[in-house]
Design a protein around this motif. Structure first.
Motif, PDB file in Angstrom:
ATOM      1  N   ILE A 169       0.841  -1.203   0.000  1.00 55.00           N
ATOM      2  CA  ILE A 169       0.000   0.000   0.000  1.00 55.00           C
ATOM      3  C   ILE A 169       0.876   1.253   0.000  1.00 55.00           C
ATOM      4  N   ALA A 170       1.953   1.219   0.778  1.00 49.63           N
ATOM      5  CA  ALA A 170       2.858   2.381   0.857  1.00 49.63           C
ATOM      6  C   ALA A 170       3.486   2.673  -0.503  1.00 49.63           C
ATOM      7  N   ILE A 171       3.842   1.628  -1.262  1.00 48.68           N
ATOM      8  CA  ILE A 171       4.443   1.839  -2.586  1.00 48.68           C
ATOM      9  C   ILE A 171       3.471   2.555  -3.504  1.00 48.68           C
ATOM     10  N   PHE A 172       2.200   2.122  -3.482  1.00 52.88           N
ATOM     11  CA  PHE A 172       1.208   2.779  -4.333  1.00 52.88           C
ATOM     12  C   PHE A 172       0.960   4.221  -3.875  1.00 52.88           C
ATOM     13  N   GLU A 173       0.827   4.412  -2.569  1.00 53.84           N
ATOM     14  CA  GLU A 173       0.542   5.763  -2.082  1.00 53.84           C
ATOM     15  C   GLU A 173       1.716   6.706  -2.335  1.00 53.84           C
ATOM     16  N   ASN A 174       2.940   6.192  -2.267  1.00 52.03           N
ATOM     17  CA  ASN A 174       4.109   7.028  -2.577  1.00 52.03           C
ATOM     18  C   ASN A 174       4.140   7.422  -4.047  1.00 52.03           C
ATOM     19  N   ALA A 175       3.402   6.667  -4.889  1.00 48.20           N
ATOM     20  CA  ALA A 175       3.297   7.002  -6.318  1.00 48.20           C
ATOM     21  C   ALA A 175       2.043   7.838  -6.589  1.00 48.20           C
ATOM     22  N   ASN A 176       1.456   8.404  -5.500  1.00 52.64           N
ATOM     23  CA  ASN A 176       0.306   9.314  -5.594  1.00 52.64           C
ATOM     24  C   ASN A 176      -1.026   8.618  -5.859  1.00 52.64           C
ATOM     25  N   PHE A 177      -1.088   7.329  -5.599  1.00 52.69           N
ATOM     26  CA  PHE A 177      -2.382   6.656  -5.642  1.00 52.69           C
ATOM     27  C   PHE A 177      -3.209   7.119  -4.435  1.00 52.69           C
ATOM     28  N   LYS A 178      -4.514   7.243  -4.627  1.00 50.73           N
ATOM     29  CA  LYS A 178      -5.418   7.647  -3.553  1.00 50.73           C
ATOM     30  C   LYS A 178      -6.366   6.489  -3.219  1.00 50.73           C
ATOM     31  N   ARG A 179      -6.645   6.346  -1.909  1.00 53.36           N
ATOM     32  CA  ARG A 179      -7.570   5.296  -1.490  1.00 53.36           C
ATOM     33  C   ARG A 179      -9.003   5.674  -1.891  1.00 53.36           C
ATOM     34  N   MET A 180      -9.734   4.643  -2.263  1.00 51.14           N
ATOM     35  CA  MET A 180     -11.142   4.820  -2.590  1.00 51.14           C
ATOM     36  C   MET A 180     -11.978   4.034  -1.592  1.00 51.14           C
ATOM     37  N   ALA A 181     -13.218   4.421  -1.463  1.00 51.29           N
ATOM     38  CA  ALA A 181     -14.120   3.686  -0.586  1.00 51.29           C
ATOM     39  C   ALA A 181     -14.425   2.338  -1.209  1.00 51.29           C
ATOM     40  N   GLY A 182     -14.293   1.292  -0.424  1.00 53.29           N
ATOM     41  CA  GLY A 182     -14.540  -0.047  -0.924  1.00 53.29           C
ATOM     42  C   GLY A 182     -15.536  -0.788  -0.066  1.00 53.29           C
ATOM     43  N   SER A 183     -16.095  -1.830  -0.618  1.00 56.85           N
ATOM     44  CA  SER A 183     -17.112  -2.603   0.101  1.00 56.85           C
ATOM     45  C   SER A 183     -16.509  -3.686   0.979  1.00 56.85           C
ATOM     46  N   ASP A 184     -15.247  -4.051   0.722  1.00 58.35           N
ATOM     47  CA  ASP A 184     -14.603  -5.143   1.458  1.00 58.35           C
ATOM     48  C   ASP A 184     -13.545  -4.562   2.395  1.00 58.35           C
ATOM     49  N   PRO A 185     -13.736  -4.607   3.690  1.00 53.49           N
ATOM     50  CA  PRO A 185     -12.747  -4.015   4.616  1.00 53.49           C
ATOM     51  C   PRO A 185     -11.396  -4.719   4.613  1.00 53.49           C
ATOM     52  N   SER A 186     -11.350  -5.955   4.087  1.00 55.94           N
ATOM     53  CA  SER A 186     -10.067  -6.670   4.043  1.00 55.94           C
ATOM     54  C   SER A 186      -9.216  -6.253   2.847  1.00 55.94           C
ATOM     55  N   GLU A 187      -9.760  -5.398   1.988  1.00 57.07           N
ATOM     56  CA  GLU A 187      -9.046  -5.005   0.763  1.00 57.07           C
ATOM     57  C   GLU A 187      -9.073  -3.496   0.605  1.00 57.07           C
ATOM     58  N   VAL A 188      -7.930  -2.943   0.221  1.00 55.27           N
ATOM     59  CA  VAL A 188      -7.809  -1.509  -0.022  1.00 55.27           C
ATOM     60  C   VAL A 188      -7.816  -1.262  -1.528  1.00 55.27           C
ATOM     61  N   GLU A 189      -8.715  -0.388  -1.979  1.00 54.91           N
ATOM     62  CA  GLU A 189      -8.779  -0.013  -3.397  1.00 54.91           C
ATOM     63  C   GLU A 189      -8.076   1.322  -3.577  1.00 54.91           C
ATOM     64  N   LEU A 190      -7.193   1.372  -4.570  1.00 54.86           N
ATOM     65  CA  LEU A 190      -6.409   2.591  -4.814  1.00 54.86           C
ATOM     66  C   LEU A 190      -6.562   3.019  -6.264  1.00 54.86           C
ATOM     67  N   GLU A 191      -6.442   4.340  -6.489  1.00 57.31           N
ATOM     68  CA  GLU A 191      -6.623   4.887  -7.837  1.00 57.31           C
ATOM     69  C   GLU A 191      -5.594   5.977  -8.110  1.00 57.31           C
ATOM     70  N   LEU A 192      -5.042   5.955  -9.318  1.00 57.28           N
ATOM     71  CA  LEU A 192      -4.185   7.044  -9.789  1.00 57.28           C
ATOM     72  C   LEU A 192      -4.823   7.607 -11.050  1.00 57.28           C
ATOM     73  N   LYS A 193      -5.205   8.882 -10.985  1.00 56.45           N
ATOM     74  CA  LYS A 193      -5.785   9.530 -12.162  1.00 56.45           C
ATOM     75  C   LYS A 193      -4.654   9.972 -13.085  1.00 56.45           C
ATOM     76  N   LEU A 194      -4.476   9.222 -14.152  1.00 58.68           N
ATOM     77  CA  LEU A 194      -3.338   9.439 -15.045  1.00 58.68           C
ATOM     78  C   LEU A 194      -3.460  10.739 -15.825  1.00 58.68           C
ATOM     79  N   GLU A 195      -4.679  11.181 -16.080  1.00 60.61           N
ATOM     80  CA  GLU A 195      -4.863  12.396 -16.868  1.00 60.61           C
ATOM     81  C   GLU A 195      -4.388  13.638 -16.127  1.00 60.61           C
ATOM     82  N   ASP A 196      -4.337  13.556 -14.792  1.00 69.16           N
ATOM     83  CA  ASP A 196      -3.958  14.731 -14.006  1.00 69.16           C
ATOM     84  C   ASP A 196      -2.529  15.177 -14.283  1.00 69.16           C
ATOM     85  N   ALA A 197      -1.670  14.240 -14.666  1.00 68.00           N
ATOM     86  CA  ALA A 197      -0.240  14.571 -14.850  1.00 68.00           C
ATOM     87  C   ALA A 197       0.177  14.500 -16.311  1.00 68.00           C
ATOM     88  N   GLN A 198      -0.794  14.541 -17.215  1.00 70.08           N
ATOM     89  CA  GLN A 198      -0.446  14.447 -18.643  1.00 70.08           C
ATOM     90  C   GLN A 198       0.368  15.670 -19.062  1.00 70.08           C
TER      91      GLN A 198
END
Length: 613
Positions: free
Chosen positions: A584-613
């Motif tokens: 999780i730290a590797i993704f967050e250090n690459a500017n991924f953001k956590r999203m709300a998910g339905s499964d508490p055992s799993e973390v969903e992350l997103e990087l909006k690629l268009e933001d840095a085009q």
């Protein structure tokens, strides 16, 4: 005391009809001497003229001299000789360069006379064979009669290149420059081949290389290497620049340390001037230089040779185009054999992936009818084209086929896979052919130095099937559970094949590997799967346990993000188990953001690629 030259030749006393006569070759053919023979050949006929590659005006092979000469060449070169062989007026005798001398010494091809080009004698009466010691020295030692052209233009070379004037029965004095062969221009395809070959060369290696674009390109990319040595049957102009760069010192050589060892030189006048009286470059007969056991005395011996075609099992065709003999065996097998038994040695076959303006693949499902194998499939360790490095040593026929398809031209890969499937060389489930990642550029292999150790980043490909299976079984149960969200028990060859058979033009799969000789180990894999429905991709990666903490996952992720952005994808997603905090730290250090998910055992992350085009 002045040295007295032998008398001029009286040809009908020195040579009789039907004699076998050796002619010195390569860039040092004694043209004036041959013309003198032609001019005074009355009463002489049916001479068998034996030689290696002969550059320049090979007039003796012309149709008009067919009653005087019958050519028997060990290496076909030049239009006149090639035409004579094609028309049946001349013969080609295939033989390893290291073994030609034995044909003279054991009486298989006894020599009545030899015609050679030599330097003027020094004060002690010694003449040098100059730029062409090769098989000339052996011919001189075993011929009944030695006839020389004493030529001021022949350089005096160090090593075992000298014959005494007393050994010469007759001579003429005629100054003719050696044939010049300027360095060839290097095109983009050759440039890429040279870059890949250079990646296989370690500091402290000893090199063998031939003439042409590929050796020139390779040497260009070795300028920053350290303590390289040279033990090569021939030298070209390219050797000068790399010596002057400081990359060649010969210090680490384990055979003739401190010296460049060779047997002939072909190049420009600059090269012939460079070898003249140069004590650091020593010329020896081919029987010595090309002897495989001598070659193998050099640790880290790297032999770089070319080919006309290679089949998907690794058989190398180098002297014929179908039924047409084109060149010769030369020293390829000598050096491939020597390098293969050298400690840390690497025999390399390098060639463009296509011929005839990209209409013909040089990587073939089987060798062309009529063509002959020069180097067997058991000898070849590496095949290099402009599309990469195929590592063949220790590989099965299936693995070899996939490795070689990977370095074939992309437009022939599907066809090659279809052809080998007919013979069951690859299994029925191998449906996809290798593809490149265009965003990585022309060179699909990147060298990495991580904590002082060398690794390579490259696309995962179908030839990695077994290596990925080994990678899977190296993981602990905990790693597998965190990566796959369950505890998989098996990685079959079929499943492994599916994972490495990636269409890299839509999805992307990268790996970081450690390659020591032919031993390859996958240490990390990163990939994304493209979802065309919303122009997004899902990323995942896994690292071998003993490599974790070295930044491999971070590096793979950054490359995958670059590729996805270049493909103008909208976003990259990742799904990670909640307890896998390092991931999780590797993704967050690459500017991924956590999203709300339905499964508490799993973390969903997103990087909006268009933001840095």
């Amino acid at each position: 005391m002045a040295v007295v030259l032998p008398p001029k030749p009286v040809w009908n006393q020195l040579i009789k009809s039907g004699c076998r006569v050796f002619v010195g070759g390569n860039a040092s053919v004694p043209y004036a001497l041959i013309q003198d023979l032609i001019d005074h050949s009355a009463g002489i006929s049916d001479l068998e003229l034996v030689h290696m590659l002969a550059l320049g005006d090979t007039r003796w092979a012309q149709e008009k001299y067919r009653q005087l000469f019958k050519v028997n060449t060990f290496f076909i070169g030049g239009e006149v000789v090639r035409k004579a062989v094609d028309e049946g007026r001349a013969d080609y005798t295939p033989v390893f360069l290291s073994e030609i001398s034995s044909l003279f010494s054991d009486g298989t091809l006894p020599l009545d006379a030899v015609l050679v080009n030599v330097s003027p004698p020094d004060e002690y009466g010694y003449c040098s064979l100059g730029a062409s010691v090769d098989i000339c020295m052996s011919a001189v030692r075993h011929a009944n009669t030695v006839i020389a052209q004493v030529n001021d233009c022949v350089p005096r070379t160090s090593g075992h290149s000298y014959i005494h004037i007393s050994e010469i029965n007759a001579c003429i004095q005629a100054n003719e420059p050696l044939v010049e062969v300027p360095p060839p221009p290097i095109d983009t395809i050759t440039e890429r081949i040279g870059q890949y070959v250079a990646m296989l060369v370690e500091d402290g290696s000893t090199l063998q290389f031939g003439i042409g674009k590929i050796p020139s390109a390779t040497l260009k990319y070795l300028m920053h290497h350290k303590d390289l040595g040279v033990h090569s049957e021939m030298l070209t102009d390219s050797i000068i620049e790399i010596i002057e760069s400081g990359a060649i010192t010969n210090r680490k050589k384990t055979f003739h340390p401190g010296k460049i060892v060779t047997s002939f030189a072909i190049g420009s006048q600059r090269l012939y001037d460079y070898i003249d009286n140069n004590p650091h470059i020593e010329f020896y007969p081919s029987s010595y230089v090309n002897k495989p056991t001598n070659i193998a005395k050099n640790d880290k011996m790297v032999a770089i040779n070319s080919a006309l075609e290679v089949d998907l099992t690794g058989q190398v065709v180098a002297d014929s185009l179908g039924y047409d003999f084109y060149s010769g065996i030369g020293g390829q097998v000598d050096f491939v054999s020597g390098a293969s038994i050298s400690k840390g040695g690497k025999p390399i076959i390098a060639l463009p992936s296509t011929a005839r303006n990209e209409t013909v693949s040089r990587i073939k499902p089987c060798i062309t009818e009529g063509a002959g194998v020069v180097t067997s499939r058991g000898n070849v360790h590496y095949v290099v084209t402009e599309y990469g490095i195929a590592s063949l040593r220790g590989k099965s026929i299936r693995e070899r086929a996939m490795e070689l398809i990977r370095v074939a031209h992309p437009k022939f890969r599907s066809q090659l896979l279809s052809e080998v499937r007919k013979n069951y060389w690859v299994p029925h489930y191998q449906e996809k052919y290798p593809t490149d990642i265009p965003e990585l550029g022309a060179i699909q292999l990147q060298k990495l130095v991580i904590q002082g150790e060398t690794y390579y980043l490259r696309p995962l490909n179908p030839a990695d099937e077994r290596r990925l299976q080994e990678f899977f079984y190296s993981h602990t149960k905990e790693t597998l559970r965190l990566r796959y969200n369950y505890d998989p028990k098996q990685m079959s060859r079929e499943k492994s094949c599916n994972l490495v058979s990636v269409d890299q033009r839509s999805d992307a799969a990268l790996c970081i590997v450690r390659q020591e000789g032919s031993r390859l180990t996958i240490h990390a894999v990163g990939r994304f799967y493209f979802n065309p429905d919303d122009n997004s991709c899902e990323a995942a990666f896994v690292t071998r346990e003993n490599q974790q903490g070295k930044g491999m996952a971070k590096l793979l992720l950054s490359r995958l993000i670059e590729i996805a952005r270049k493909r103008k994808m909208r976003r990259m997603l990742a799904y990670v188990r909640a307890e896998n905090k390092p991931m999780i730290a590797i993704f967050e250090n690459a500017n991924f953001k956590r999203m709300a998910g339905s499964d508490p055992s799993e973390v969903e992350l997103e990087l909006k690629l268009e933001d840095a085009q």
